[in-house]
Design an enzyme around this catalytic site. Sequence first.
Site, PDB file in Angstrom:
ATOM      1  N   MET A  20       0.852  -1.200   0.000  1.00  0.00           N
ATOM      2  CA  MET A  20       0.000   0.000   0.000  1.00  0.00           C
ATOM      3  C   MET A  20       0.881   1.241   0.000  1.00  0.00           C
ATOM      4  O   MET A  20       1.866   1.284   0.743  1.00  0.00           O
ATOM      5  CB  MET A  20      -0.882  -0.014   1.253  1.00  0.00           C
ATOM      6  CG  MET A  20      -1.777   1.205   1.372  1.00  0.00           C
ATOM      7  SD  MET A  20      -2.746   1.178   2.888  1.00  0.00           S
ATOM      8  CE  MET A  20      -1.523   1.774   4.044  1.00  0.00           C
ATOM      9  N   ASN A  21       0.526   2.244  -0.797  1.00  0.00           N
ATOM     10  CA  ASN A  21       1.181   3.545  -0.624  1.00  0.00           C
ATOM     11  C   ASN A  21       0.153   4.666  -0.474  1.00  0.00           C
ATOM     12  O   ASN A  21      -0.623   4.636   0.484  1.00  0.00           O
ATOM     13  CB  ASN A  21       2.328   3.814  -1.615  1.00  0.00           C
ATOM     14  CG  ASN A  21       1.987   3.693  -3.092  1.00  0.00           C
ATOM     15  OD1 ASN A  21       1.816   2.604  -3.613  1.00  0.00           O
ATOM     16  ND2 ASN A  21       1.896   4.856  -3.757  1.00  0.00           N
ATOM     17  N   ASP A  22       0.063   5.619  -1.388  1.00  0.00           N
ATOM     18  CA  ASP A  22      -0.717   6.842  -1.121  1.00  0.00           C
ATOM     19  C   ASP A  22      -2.186   6.589  -0.759  1.00  0.00           C
ATOM     20  O   ASP A  22      -2.803   5.702  -1.361  1.00  0.00           O
ATOM     21  CB  ASP A  22      -0.759   7.722  -2.369  1.00  0.00           C
ATOM     22  CG  ASP A  22       0.571   7.848  -3.043  1.00  0.00           C
ATOM     23  OD1 ASP A  22       1.587   7.456  -2.455  1.00  0.00           O
ATOM     24  OD2 ASP A  22       0.596   8.306  -4.181  1.00  0.00           O
ATOM     25  N   GLN A  38      -3.475   3.430  -2.980  1.00  0.00           N
ATOM     26  CA  GLN A  38      -2.629   2.793  -3.992  1.00  0.00           C
ATOM     27  C   GLN A  38      -2.287   1.383  -3.492  1.00  0.00           C
ATOM     28  O   GLN A  38      -1.777   1.224  -2.385  1.00  0.00           O
ATOM     29  CB  GLN A  38      -1.342   3.605  -4.192  1.00  0.00           C
ATOM     30  CG  GLN A  38      -1.586   4.951  -4.851  1.00  0.00           C
ATOM     31  CD  GLN A  38      -1.913   4.791  -6.328  1.00  0.00           C
ATOM     32  OE1 GLN A  38      -1.025   4.661  -7.186  1.00  0.00           O
ATOM     33  NE2 GLN A  38      -3.199   4.748  -6.660  1.00  0.00           N
ATOM     34  N   TRP A  46       5.695  -2.586  -4.873  1.00  0.00           N
ATOM     35  CA  TRP A  46       4.963  -1.719  -5.781  1.00  0.00           C
ATOM     36  C   TRP A  46       4.851  -2.421  -7.141  1.00  0.00           C
ATOM     37  O   TRP A  46       5.802  -3.018  -7.621  1.00  0.00           O
ATOM     38  CB  TRP A  46       5.700  -0.388  -5.921  1.00  0.00           C
ATOM     39  CG  TRP A  46       4.911   0.676  -6.609  1.00  0.00           C
ATOM     40  CD1 TRP A  46       4.044   1.548  -6.037  1.00  0.00           C
ATOM     41  CD2 TRP A  46       4.924   0.970  -8.005  1.00  0.00           C
ATOM     42  NE1 TRP A  46       3.495   2.374  -6.992  1.00  0.00           N
ATOM     43  CE2 TRP A  46       4.024   2.040  -8.206  1.00  0.00           C
ATOM     44  CE3 TRP A  46       5.586   0.432  -9.104  1.00  0.00           C
ATOM     45  CZ2 TRP A  46       3.775   2.596  -9.456  1.00  0.00           C
ATOM     46  CZ3 TRP A  46       5.349   0.979 -10.366  1.00  0.00           C
ATOM     47  CH2 TRP A  46       4.437   2.061 -10.507  1.00  0.00           C
ATOM     48  N   SER A  82      -2.611   7.683  -8.436  1.00  0.00           N
ATOM     49  CA  SER A  82      -3.365   8.409  -7.404  1.00  0.00           C
ATOM     50  C   SER A  82      -4.372   9.399  -7.951  1.00  0.00           C
ATOM     51  O   SER A  82      -4.302   9.815  -9.100  1.00  0.00           O
ATOM     52  CB  SER A  82      -2.378   9.133  -6.476  1.00  0.00           C
ATOM     53  OG  SER A  82      -1.759   8.173  -5.635  1.00  0.00           O
ATOM     54  N   ARG A 149      -0.028  14.080 -13.104  1.00  0.00           N
ATOM     55  CA  ARG A 149      -0.783  13.050 -12.379  1.00  0.00           C
ATOM     56  C   ARG A 149      -1.385  13.570 -11.078  1.00  0.00           C
ATOM     57  O   ARG A 149      -1.127  14.684 -10.656  1.00  0.00           O
ATOM     58  CB  ARG A 149       0.129  11.840 -12.107  1.00  0.00           C
ATOM     59  CG  ARG A 149       1.397  12.122 -11.311  1.00  0.00           C
ATOM     60  CD  ARG A 149       2.165  10.828 -11.068  1.00  0.00           C
ATOM     61  NE  ARG A 149       3.423  11.042 -10.362  1.00  0.00           N
ATOM     62  CZ  ARG A 149       4.593  11.251 -10.974  1.00  0.00           C
ATOM     63  NH1 ARG A 149       4.662  11.297 -12.293  1.00  0.00           N
ATOM     64  NH2 ARG A 149       5.693  11.442 -10.263  1.00  0.00           N
ATOM     65  N   ASP A 150      -2.156  12.656 -10.474  1.00  0.00           N
ATOM     66  CA  ASP A 150      -2.692  12.814  -9.110  1.00  0.00           C
ATOM     67  C   ASP A 150      -3.771  13.885  -9.003  1.00  0.00           C
ATOM     68  O   ASP A 150      -3.690  14.803  -8.186  1.00  0.00           O
ATOM     69  CB  ASP A 150      -1.558  13.132  -8.108  1.00  0.00           C
ATOM     70  CG  ASP A 150      -0.409  12.137  -8.192  1.00  0.00           C
ATOM     71  OD1 ASP A 150      -0.664  11.026  -8.698  1.00  0.00           O
ATOM     72  OD2 ASP A 150       0.712  12.458  -7.798  1.00  0.00           O
TER      73      ASP A 150
HETATM   74  N1  DQQ Z   1       2.481   7.428  -5.995  1.00  0.00           N
HETATM   75  C1  DQQ Z   1       3.052   8.753  -6.185  1.00  0.00           C
HETATM   76  C2  DQQ Z   1       2.016   9.480  -7.065  1.00  0.00           C
HETATM   77  C3  DQQ Z   1       1.595   8.390  -7.999  1.00  0.00           C
HETATM   78  C4  DQQ Z   1       1.512   7.165  -7.071  1.00  0.00           C
HETATM   79  C5  DQQ Z   1       3.299   9.487  -4.890  1.00  0.00           C
HETATM   80  C6  DQQ Z   1       1.836   5.857  -7.751  1.00  0.00           C
HETATM   81  O1  DQQ Z   1       2.561  10.591  -7.739  1.00  0.00           O
HETATM   82  O2  DQQ Z   1       0.347   8.686  -8.602  1.00  0.00           O
HETATM   83  O3  DQQ Z   1       3.785   8.626  -3.904  1.00  0.00           O
HETATM   84  O4  DQQ Z   1       1.690   4.807  -6.834  1.00  0.00           O
END
Ligand code: DQQ
Length: 469
Positions: A20-22, A38, A46, A82, A149-150
Site C-alpha cells: 500500500m502507498n498513497d 494505492q 509496488w 493516485s 498526475r494525481d
Molecule cells: N504514488 C506517487 C504518485 C503516484 C503514485 C506518490 C503511484 O505521484 O500517482 O507517492 O503509486
Amino acid sequence: HQLRSDFRLHYHFMSEYGWMNDPNGFIHYNGTYHLFYQYYPYEAKWGPMHWGHAVSGDLIRWEHLPVALAPDEAYDQGGCFSGSAIEHEGRLYLMYTGHVETGPDKDRDYRQEQAIAVSEDGVTFVKWKDNPVIAAGAIPLGVSRQDFRDPKVFKRGDAYYALLGSNDGAGHGLILLYRSADLVHWEYVNVIAKSDGTLGDNWECPDVFALGSKDVLMMSPQRVPAQGDDYCNLHSTTYMVGHLDTDDGRFHYDAYYPIDYGFDFYAPQTTIDAQGRRVMIAWMDMWESLMPTQQGHHWAGAMTVPREVLTDGDRLVFKPVDEIEAYRQAPYELSDVILKGERVLETQGDRYELKVVIEAKGASAFGIKLRTSGREETVLSYHAEERQFRFNRDRSGIGPKGERKTSIELEDGKLSLRIFVDVSSVEVFLGKGHKVMTGRIYPNEQARGIALFSEGECRVVSLTKWDIG
Ligand code: DQQ
C-alpha cells in the site's frame, strides 16, 4: 534468538495483504468515511497500481471493501495511479491518473492521462466510456510530457476544478489547474504554483481546501534539496496557507512549511466531514525507507492516525482526531514527579498513547525512551541549549535508522507531547500541534519498556499512558 513480531499495526489503517502507498479518494460521503489507496494486491512490492477501498464510521475502525479500480484499460494498463473523489449528481466519482508505459525505460517512457469512474452504490465503480477526460494533448507547453498526475478534484461555486502535479521539464515542480462543468469536459486554466528551485523537481499529490478565511495548498515534492533541519527528507510534504484565485489561476502565498518533521509521512489527502472538520490522512512510509515487512511478512505500508487540520495565522495546527480517545484503555498515571537520571516506568507496551507534560527547570536535556529492551530503544528528547526536539531511531531495531530534529519553544517553561506508538510506528505531536514527527520503527517484539530520563533536574508535571485497544 531474534524474536520478531509481524510488525502489523493495531489501530492504524493497513491493507490486509500486499503493498500500500498513497491514500486516494479520501472523502466523507453519505455519512461514511471512504478511504481508497494505492494498492498492489499480489505481493508486498509496488506494481501495477489498483485502488484498494475501505469504509469507516469513526476513522479508526475500517471495513475492507472490494478493490475499486484495477489497471484493465488501455489508458491505465500501467496502473491506476493516485487521485481523488467527489460527489456529483448524487453519485460518487473517482478521478485518477491512468499510467501507460510507452517503451523499455520505466523511468522515462511513459504517458499519464486523467480518467474518471462512477459509482451508484459507493462500492462498485464503472470507468467512464470516453476516458481519458484530460489527455496528454491537454498538457500546456513548458510542462513535462510524462509527469502529469494525481488529480485533486474539487468544487468552487458552480464549477469543478482539478489540480494536477507535474514539473516544467527543467527541475521545477509545479501544479496545474483545470476547470470543468461536468467532470467530463475539461479546460486548462494555469500553473497555480511552481518551485523556485528550493522545493523539489516534481510535485505530487496536490490537495487544496478552504480553512477559515484562507486556502491551504498541500503537495508532496520529490527530491527536495536539504535545507537544514526542516527539509531533510528527499521527499518533504509541504503546505502553503494563502489564497487560490480560480480566475487568474494562481495560488498566492508567502511561505511554505513541512507538514511533518519526521521520517515517514507522504502523499497526505484531506476531506471535510459532517462536523465541518478538515481531516487529513497520509501514507506513514517513505519511498526511500527500508520496509522489513516486505521480507516474509507479505505486507508493506500503513496510514497515519487521521489528524484534524486547524489554522493558526499562516501556520497549520494538527491534532489526532478525537475518535481515537474512545479506544483508550488501562490508564497509567504519574504526576508531579521530580526527574533526575533515568526512571524506568512500571508499565510497558507496544501500542499506546502517552500524554506528557514536563517542566524543563534546570535540565540541559530530558526525554522518553520507547520500545526499550537491553539493546534497543527509540529516543525522543528535548535539548535546552538548542531549544530542539529530537526523534532518534538509531537503535530502534532492524528498520531504517537516523535522527530528525526540529526547533520547539517551551510553553511557560514546559513541553507537552502526545505520542502514539503502534507496534512499528511512532507519531509525536509537539506542543500545540504546529509540529508532528512521524516515523516507522521495527523493534524486537520483547522491546516493550518505557523510560524517562533527564540530564539535570526536571519535573514531570503529568504523564498518562493508555493502551489503545
Ligand atoms: N504514488 C506517487 C504518485 C503516484 C503514485 C506518490 C503511484 O505521484 O500517482 O507517492 O503509486
